[in-house]
Design a protein around this motif. Structure first.
Motif, PDB file in Angstrom:
ATOM      1  N   ASN A  39      33.379 -24.045 130.071  1.00 44.90           N
ATOM      2  CA  ASN A  39      31.993 -23.515 130.143  1.00 44.90           C
ATOM      3  C   ASN A  39      32.103 -22.240 131.068  1.00 44.90           C
ATOM      4  OD1 ASN A  39      30.442 -25.113 128.277  1.00 44.90           O
ATOM      5  ND2 ASN A  39      30.003 -26.555 130.078  1.00 44.90           N
ATOM      6  N   ASP A  40      32.901 -22.076 132.192  1.00 49.69           N
ATOM      7  CA  ASP A  40      32.662 -21.120 133.157  1.00 49.69           C
ATOM      8  C   ASP A  40      33.269 -19.905 132.363  1.00 49.69           C
ATOM      9  OD1 ASP A  40      35.285 -21.777 132.906  1.00 49.69           O
ATOM     10  OD2 ASP A  40      35.675 -21.362 134.944  1.00 49.69           O
ATOM     11  N   ARG A  41      34.045 -19.775 131.339  1.00 49.37           N
ATOM     12  CA  ARG A  41      34.700 -18.602 130.933  1.00 49.37           C
ATOM     13  C   ARG A  41      33.842 -18.049 129.806  1.00 49.37           C
ATOM     14  NH1 ARG A  41      39.750 -17.538 131.609  1.00 49.37           N
ATOM     15  NH2 ARG A  41      41.174 -18.802 132.775  1.00 49.37           N
ATOM     16  N   MET A  42      32.790 -18.972 129.274  1.00 49.87           N
ATOM     17  CA  MET A  42      31.803 -18.748 128.330  1.00 49.87           C
ATOM     18  C   MET A  42      30.664 -18.128 128.943  1.00 49.87           C
ATOM     19  SD  MET A  42      31.135 -18.338 124.926  1.00 49.87           S
ATOM     20  CE  MET A  42      29.908 -18.120 123.928  1.00 49.87           C
ATOM     21  N   GLU A  43      30.394 -18.566 130.039  1.00 51.29           N
ATOM     22  CA  GLU A  43      29.390 -18.127 130.977  1.00 51.29           C
ATOM     23  C   GLU A  43      29.658 -16.570 131.519  1.00 51.29           C
ATOM     24  OE1 GLU A  43      28.749 -20.967 133.863  1.00 51.29           O
ATOM     25  OE2 GLU A  43      27.724 -22.209 132.420  1.00 51.29           O
ATOM     26  N   TRP A  44      31.061 -16.250 131.736  1.00 50.32           N
ATOM     27  CA  TRP A  44      31.438 -15.022 132.295  1.00 50.32           C
ATOM     28  C   TRP A  44      31.420 -14.132 131.264  1.00 50.32           C
ATOM     29  CZ3 TRP A  44      35.362 -12.126 130.429  1.00 50.32           C
ATOM     30  CH2 TRP A  44      35.934 -11.187 131.199  1.00 50.32           C
ATOM     31  N   LEU A  45      31.735 -14.454 129.968  1.00 50.87           N
ATOM     32  CA  LEU A  45      31.764 -13.659 129.022  1.00 50.87           C
ATOM     33  C   LEU A  45      30.248 -13.078 128.602  1.00 50.87           C
ATOM     34  CD1 LEU A  45      32.794 -12.219 126.422  1.00 50.87           C
ATOM     35  CD2 LEU A  45      32.508 -14.335 125.258  1.00 50.87           C
ATOM     36  N   VAL A  46      29.218 -14.062 128.733  1.00 52.78           N
ATOM     37  CA  VAL A  46      27.933 -13.665 128.390  1.00 52.78           C
ATOM     38  C   VAL A  46      27.482 -12.573 129.401  1.00 52.78           C
ATOM     39  CG1 VAL A  46      25.646 -14.368 128.280  1.00 52.78           C
ATOM     40  CG2 VAL A  46      27.249 -15.742 127.231  1.00 52.78           C
ATOM     41  N   GLU A  47      27.951 -12.735 130.722  1.00 57.68           N
ATOM     42  CA  GLU A  47      27.357 -11.803 131.594  1.00 57.68           C
ATOM     43  C   GLU A  47      28.043 -10.604 131.436  1.00 57.68           C
ATOM     44  OE1 GLU A  47      27.325 -12.564 136.362  1.00 57.68           O
ATOM     45  OE2 GLU A  47      29.485 -11.931 135.682  1.00 57.68           O
ATOM     46  N   LYS A  48      29.226 -10.516 131.085  1.00 54.73           N
ATOM     47  CA  LYS A  48      29.905  -9.408 130.927  1.00 54.73           C
ATOM     48  C   LYS A  48      29.429  -8.607 129.635  1.00 54.73           C
ATOM     49  CE  LYS A  48      31.743  -9.787 134.748  1.00 54.73           C
ATOM     50  NZ  LYS A  48      31.106  -9.438 135.938  1.00 54.73           N
ATOM     51  N   LEU A  49      29.147  -9.064 128.611  1.00 56.58           N
ATOM     52  CA  LEU A  49      28.452  -8.623 127.009  1.00 56.58           C
ATOM     53  C   LEU A  49      27.314  -7.941 127.535  1.00 56.58           C
ATOM     54  CD1 LEU A  49      29.780 -11.305 124.454  1.00 56.58           C
ATOM     55  CD2 LEU A  49      30.473  -8.902 124.785  1.00 56.58           C
ATOM     56  N   VAL A  50      26.308  -8.712 128.254  1.00 54.99           N
ATOM     57  CA  VAL A  50      25.256  -8.163 128.369  1.00 54.99           C
ATOM     58  C   VAL A  50      25.347  -6.866 129.303  1.00 54.99           C
ATOM     59  CG1 VAL A  50      22.929  -8.669 129.609  1.00 54.99           C
ATOM     60  CG2 VAL A  50      24.026 -10.444 128.340  1.00 54.99           C
ATOM     61  N   GLU A  51      26.055  -6.698 130.179  1.00 53.03           N
ATOM     62  CA  GLU A  51      26.426  -5.649 131.220  1.00 53.03           C
ATOM     63  C   GLU A  51      26.692  -4.627 130.409  1.00 53.03           C
ATOM     64  OE1 GLU A  51      28.793  -6.563 134.335  1.00 53.03           O
ATOM     65  OE2 GLU A  51      27.711  -8.173 135.172  1.00 53.03           O
ATOM     66  N   ILE A  52      27.639  -4.709 129.394  1.00 49.50           N
ATOM     67  CA  ILE A  52      28.514  -3.790 128.491  1.00 49.50           C
ATOM     68  C   ILE A  52      27.237  -3.140 127.749  1.00 49.50           C
ATOM     69  CG2 ILE A  52      29.956  -2.995 126.890  1.00 49.50           C
ATOM     70  CD1 ILE A  52      32.077  -4.949 128.432  1.00 49.50           C
ATOM     71  N   GLY A  53      26.592  -3.944 127.165  1.00 46.36           N
ATOM     72  CA  GLY A  53      25.377  -4.012 125.992  1.00 46.36           C
ATOM     73  C   GLY A  53      25.955  -4.775 124.748  1.00 46.36           C
ATOM     74  N   ILE A  54      24.927  -5.692 124.394  1.00 49.07           N
ATOM     75  CA  ILE A  54      25.027  -6.497 123.272  1.00 49.07           C
ATOM     76  C   ILE A  54      23.480  -6.656 122.965  1.00 49.07           C
ATOM     77  CG2 ILE A  54      25.012  -8.506 124.744  1.00 49.07           C
ATOM     78  CD1 ILE A  54      27.361  -8.109 121.871  1.00 49.07           C
ATOM     79  N   ASP A  55      23.241  -7.019 121.510  1.00 51.09           N
ATOM     80  CA  ASP A  55      22.112  -7.298 120.911  1.00 51.09           C
ATOM     81  C   ASP A  55      22.065  -8.871 120.620  1.00 51.09           C
ATOM     82  OD1 ASP A  55      20.895  -4.538 120.260  1.00 51.09           O
ATOM     83  OD2 ASP A  55      22.738  -4.205 119.785  1.00 51.09           O
ATOM     84  N   ARG A  56      23.231  -9.524 120.023  1.00 48.10           N
ATOM     85  CA  ARG A  56      23.112 -10.868 119.815  1.00 48.10           C
ATOM     86  C   ARG A  56      24.635 -11.491 120.021  1.00 48.10           C
ATOM     87  NH1 ARG A  56      22.045  -9.171 115.349  1.00 48.10           N
ATOM     88  NH2 ARG A  56      19.854  -8.910 115.672  1.00 48.10           N
ATOM     89  N   ILE A  57      24.288 -12.553 120.400  1.00 45.47           N
ATOM     90  CA  ILE A  57      25.485 -13.607 120.787  1.00 45.47           C
ATOM     91  C   ILE A  57      25.226 -14.863 119.914  1.00 45.47           C
ATOM     92  CG2 ILE A  57      27.068 -14.823 122.452  1.00 45.47           C
ATOM     93  CD1 ILE A  57      25.920 -12.786 124.552  1.00 45.47           C
ATOM     94  N   VAL A  58      26.214 -15.043 118.939  1.00 43.19           N
ATOM     95  CA  VAL A  58      26.124 -16.301 118.191  1.00 43.19           C
ATOM     96  C   VAL A  58      27.298 -17.090 118.326  1.00 43.19           C
ATOM     97  CG1 VAL A  58      26.030 -17.197 115.952  1.00 43.19           C
ATOM     98  CG2 VAL A  58      24.985 -14.785 116.471  1.00 43.19           C
ATOM     99  N   PRO A  59      27.087 -18.382 118.890  1.00 42.14           N
ATOM    100  CA  PRO A  59      28.084 -19.052 119.271  1.00 42.14           C
ATOM    101  C   PRO A  59      28.488 -19.940 117.907  1.00 42.14           C
ATOM    102  CG  PRO A  59      26.569 -19.718 120.984  1.00 42.14           C
ATOM    103  CD  PRO A  59      26.034 -18.896 119.835  1.00 42.14           C
TER     104      PRO A  59
END
Length: 236
Positions: free
Chosen positions: A85-105
């Motif tokens: 889980n911690d790697r997925m949480e890290w990814l969400v944080e970084k994607l939002v920082e970079i810029g993302i509109d939608r994340i679909v697991p």
């Protein structure tokens, strides 16, 4: 200025309990002090604290501004959740920082994690939105079966990134079309199955590689998102 999140700021003029606790108990802010509040939909509000409470801090709105995203087209990353889980949480944080509109697991054939706690990821996305001074909160979808997503994806530009060199691929950075809504599929640690790759290609997804390096799932998603922004910025 300290920034907070209140999705219903225009209707109720108050901070939700989580942000109220941070404002009053942690930061020790009091009546009369000014803060910034975002609603997650592009609204930025300059506010004055009218009543400081750890449960529901009341606000007076001084000024309402619009803070749109800096990229024009939409970016969706659809990804098989990582085993940890911690790697997925890290990814969400970084994607939002970079810029993302939608994340679909995605729930794929070789997924090591079939379900994911969307509420936890949403909290991380909110924190990253505030930290990176954005005002739009990306959509985080519940876990979606792979074929359901592939068959309904609406983006103009659709890509599936995978490691299997026996199925021809193109270089992702060369295939990106600036200014178009883009979706990138990122597979699990064991990669997409040949059946999944073929199904995506048949549905109109362009088969791509992200480069010569072999990347972890979360790294691949981050590279895909960052490359999207670089290509779009170069062509502004």
């Amino acid at each position: 200025m300290i920034r907070f999140y209140a999705p219903d700021i225009k209707q109720c003029c108050e901070l939700p309990e989580s942000d109220s606790q941070h404002c009053v108990r942690v930061l020790r802010m009091r009546e009369g002090q000014e803060i910034e509040v975002v609603d997650g939909r592009g609204g930025l509000f300059r506010c004055r604290i009218a009543m400081a409470s750890q449960h529901h801090t009341l606000l007076d709105i001084i000024e309402e501004l619009s803070l749109p995203k800096v990229w024009k087209s939409e970016l969706t990353v659809a990804i098989a959740p990582t085993k940890h889980n911690d790697r997925m949480e890290w990814l969400v944080e970084k994607l939002v920082e970079i810029g993302i509109d939608r994340i679909v697991p995605l729930r794929c054939e070789r997924s090591e994690r079939k379900e994911i706690k969307t509420e936890r990821l949403l909290k991380i996305a909110v924190s990253a939105m505030k930290q990176s001074l954005k005002a739009i909160l990306p959509d985080i979808h519940p876990t979606t079966p792979y074929m359901d997503f592939v068959n309904t994806c609406p983006s103009d530009s659709r890509f599936i990134a995978y490691c299997d060199a026996s199925i021809p691929r193109r270089l992702y950075s060369r295939e990106l079309r600036p200014g178009t809504d883009t979706t990138v599929l990122i597979g699990p640690e064991g990669d997409f199955s040949p059946k999944e790759i073929t199904a995506a290609i048949d549905a109109g997804f362009v088969p791509v590689t992200l480069g010569d390096n072999r990347l972890r799932t979360e790294t691949a998603a981050l590279v895909a998102a960052d490359t999207f922004h670089v290509i779009n910025q170069l062509n502004n």
